[in-house]
Motif scaffolding. Structure first.
Motif, mmCIF file in Angstrom:
data_model
loop_
_atom_site.group_PDB
_atom_site.id
_atom_site.type_symbol
_atom_site.label_atom_id
_atom_site.label_comp_id
_atom_site.label_asym_id
_atom_site.label_seq_id
_atom_site.Cartn_x
_atom_site.Cartn_y
_atom_site.Cartn_z
ATOM 1 N N ILE A 80 0.824 -1.113 -0.050
ATOM 2 C CA ILE A 80 -0.128 0.234 0.055
ATOM 3 C C ILE A 80 1.004 1.050 0.022
ATOM 4 C CG2 ILE A 80 -1.726 1.199 1.253
ATOM 5 C CD1 ILE A 80 -2.558 -1.299 2.724
ATOM 6 N N TYR A 82 0.982 5.193 0.459
ATOM 7 C CA TYR A 82 0.302 6.063 1.282
ATOM 8 C C TYR A 82 1.116 7.479 1.516
ATOM 9 C CZ TYR A 82 -1.911 8.431 5.341
ATOM 10 O OH TYR A 82 -2.245 9.323 6.333
ATOM 11 N N LYS A 89 3.499 8.602 -4.830
ATOM 12 C CA LYS A 89 2.896 7.334 -4.525
ATOM 13 C C LYS A 89 2.683 6.642 -6.099
ATOM 14 C CE LYS A 89 -0.558 9.100 -2.653
ATOM 15 N NZ LYS A 89 -0.231 10.607 -2.861
ATOM 16 N N GLN A 135 -11.358 1.168 -8.415
ATOM 17 C CA GLN A 135 -11.119 2.295 -7.862
ATOM 18 C C GLN A 135 -12.080 2.660 -6.797
ATOM 19 O OE1 GLN A 135 -10.830 5.956 -10.502
ATOM 20 N NE2 GLN A 135 -12.955 5.903 -11.158
ATOM 21 N N SER A 203 -8.668 9.049 -6.787
ATOM 22 C CA SER A 203 -9.357 8.040 -6.293
ATOM 23 C C SER A 203 -8.471 7.134 -5.825
ATOM 24 C CB SER A 203 -10.136 7.421 -7.400
ATOM 25 O OG SER A 203 -9.359 6.677 -8.417
ATOM 26 N N HIS A 204 -8.805 6.034 -4.921
ATOM 27 C CA HIS A 204 -7.915 5.113 -4.416
ATOM 28 C C HIS A 204 -7.910 4.133 -5.421
ATOM 29 C CE1 HIS A 204 -7.796 7.292 -0.817
ATOM 30 N NE2 HIS A 204 -9.158 6.927 -0.438
ATOM 31 N N VAL A 237 -1.832 -1.389 -4.005
ATOM 32 C CA VAL A 237 -2.670 -0.171 -3.928
ATOM 33 C C VAL A 237 -2.167 1.106 -3.904
ATOM 34 C CG1 VAL A 237 -4.129 0.637 -2.156
ATOM 35 C CG2 VAL A 237 -4.009 -1.816 -2.121
ATOM 36 N N ASP A 238 -2.682 1.838 -4.560
ATOM 37 C CA ASP A 238 -2.162 3.200 -4.738
ATOM 38 C C ASP A 238 -3.310 4.227 -4.193
ATOM 39 O OD1 ASP A 238 -1.245 5.967 -5.677
ATOM 40 O OD2 ASP A 238 -1.276 5.350 -7.626
ATOM 41 N N LEU A 239 -3.074 4.450 -3.026
ATOM 42 C CA LEU A 239 -4.032 5.564 -2.358
ATOM 43 C C LEU A 239 -4.093 7.099 -3.038
ATOM 44 C CD1 LEU A 239 -3.815 4.385 1.444
ATOM 45 C CD2 LEU A 239 -5.478 3.631 -0.321
ATOM 46 N N ALA A 240 -5.150 7.544 -3.184
ATOM 47 C CA ALA A 240 -5.361 8.959 -3.296
ATOM 48 C C ALA A 240 -4.440 9.754 -2.350
ATOM 49 C CB ALA A 240 -6.691 9.412 -3.620
ATOM 50 N N ILE A 261 -11.458 12.084 0.151
ATOM 51 C CA ILE A 261 -9.901 11.284 0.166
ATOM 52 C C ILE A 261 -9.702 11.495 1.549
ATOM 53 C CG2 ILE A 261 -7.528 11.626 -0.515
ATOM 54 C CD1 ILE A 261 -8.706 12.593 -3.019
ATOM 55 N N SER A 264 -11.228 9.229 4.303
ATOM 56 C CA SER A 264 -11.421 7.682 3.752
ATOM 57 C C SER A 264 -10.346 7.102 4.589
ATOM 58 C CB SER A 264 -11.531 7.441 2.538
ATOM 59 O OG SER A 264 -10.201 7.630 1.873
#
Length: 264
Positions: A80, A82, A89, A135, A203-204, A237-240, A261, A264
């Motif tokens: 992930i 973050y 990221k 997403q 978006s994630h 996982v590429d989080l916003a 964002i 979450s």
């Protein structure tokens, strides 16, 4: 769980506002400057820390390769990314599709298919790799590989565990096929320019590789009675990035996205 931090090179507007020092094996020291002079020094310790001079290969070898090896051994794993918006990221996770700037995802895919090519034995040991890409935009799940398939619901299956109902899965046979799916998903993923990032992810994104392997105990067809079957997942996982309004300058739709964002 292992936690690593990567420090990117500072942007022009950041050069005079703070100083960061990365020390081996995993210590980061920061001297923030709010315009009134340097503040107190803060030190943080992680499982690994990477300075701006360390490249994509170093990050993958130390952070991601062990997770990929676990997946190949039959265990589920997640990587992930973050951090705040503009932290790098997406560059770390995706980077370029080839060359020294390849990110974690293309490097992981290459390792998986190298393992398949090296370990497969016709009639005795077989592998199957499937990919999905979703997403989470403003708390709504959508399929990045099936445009228009939005509002997916999370369901719990006794055998498969948690899953996004209706999410498409694609059998992939080579790194090139995976790259094609990534490119298609990137065209659909929500991105926009803000004052903090010219290509901010709004978006994630979760790229999931399901790795199945079956081995016949007697050398017959794959998965007969008495054979071994294992299935594992690698979630990438590429989080916003979280953002501060005074930095991003967001308003209107960008502001609403930022609220989701950050929450979450």
């Amino acid at each position: 769980v292992r936690v690593a931090v990567r420090v990117r090179p500072p942007l022009a507007r950041e050069v005079s506002t703070e100083e960061l020092t990365v020390r081996a094996p995993g210590e980061v020291t920061a001297w923030p400057d709010d315009g009134l002079g340097p503040g107190p020094r803060y030190s943080f310790t992680f499982d690994a820390a990477f300075s701006p001079s360390e490249g994509q290969a170093a990050v993958y070898d130390a952070v991601a390769r062990p997770a990929v090896s676990s997946t190949l051994a039959g265990f589920n794993a997640s990587i992930i990314a973050y951090g705040h918006t503009g932290a790098g990221k997406t560059h770390t996770m995706e980077g370029a599709p080839d060359g020294a700037q390849r990110g974690i995802i293309p490097r992981a895919v290459a390792d998986i298919f190298e393992h398949v090519e090296r370990s497969a034995r016709p009639g005795a040991r077989r592998f199957l790799v499937r990919a999905s890409y979703l997403q989470i935009y403003n708390e709504v799940l959508s399929d990045l590989l099936k445009p228009g398939r939005n509002g997916l619901a999370i369901r719990e299956d006794r055998k498969k565990g948690l899953r996004a109902e209706g999410l498409s899965e694609w059998v992939v046979r080579s790194p090139a096929e995976v790259d094609g799916l990534l490119r298609r998903g990137a065209e659909t993923r929500a991105t926009a320019a803000t004052a903090a990032n010219d290509a901010s992810s709004r978006s994630h994104a979760v790229f999931c590789l399901t790795f199945e392997q079956s081995e016949a105990s007697g050398g017959g067809e794959a998965c007969p009675r008495g054979s071994v079957f294992r299935s594992s997942k690698l979630n990438l996982v590429d989080l916003a990035g979280s953002e501060r309004l005074r930095v991003s300058g967001a308003s209107g739709q960008r502001l609403e996205e930022g609220k989701y964002i950050n929450g979450s």
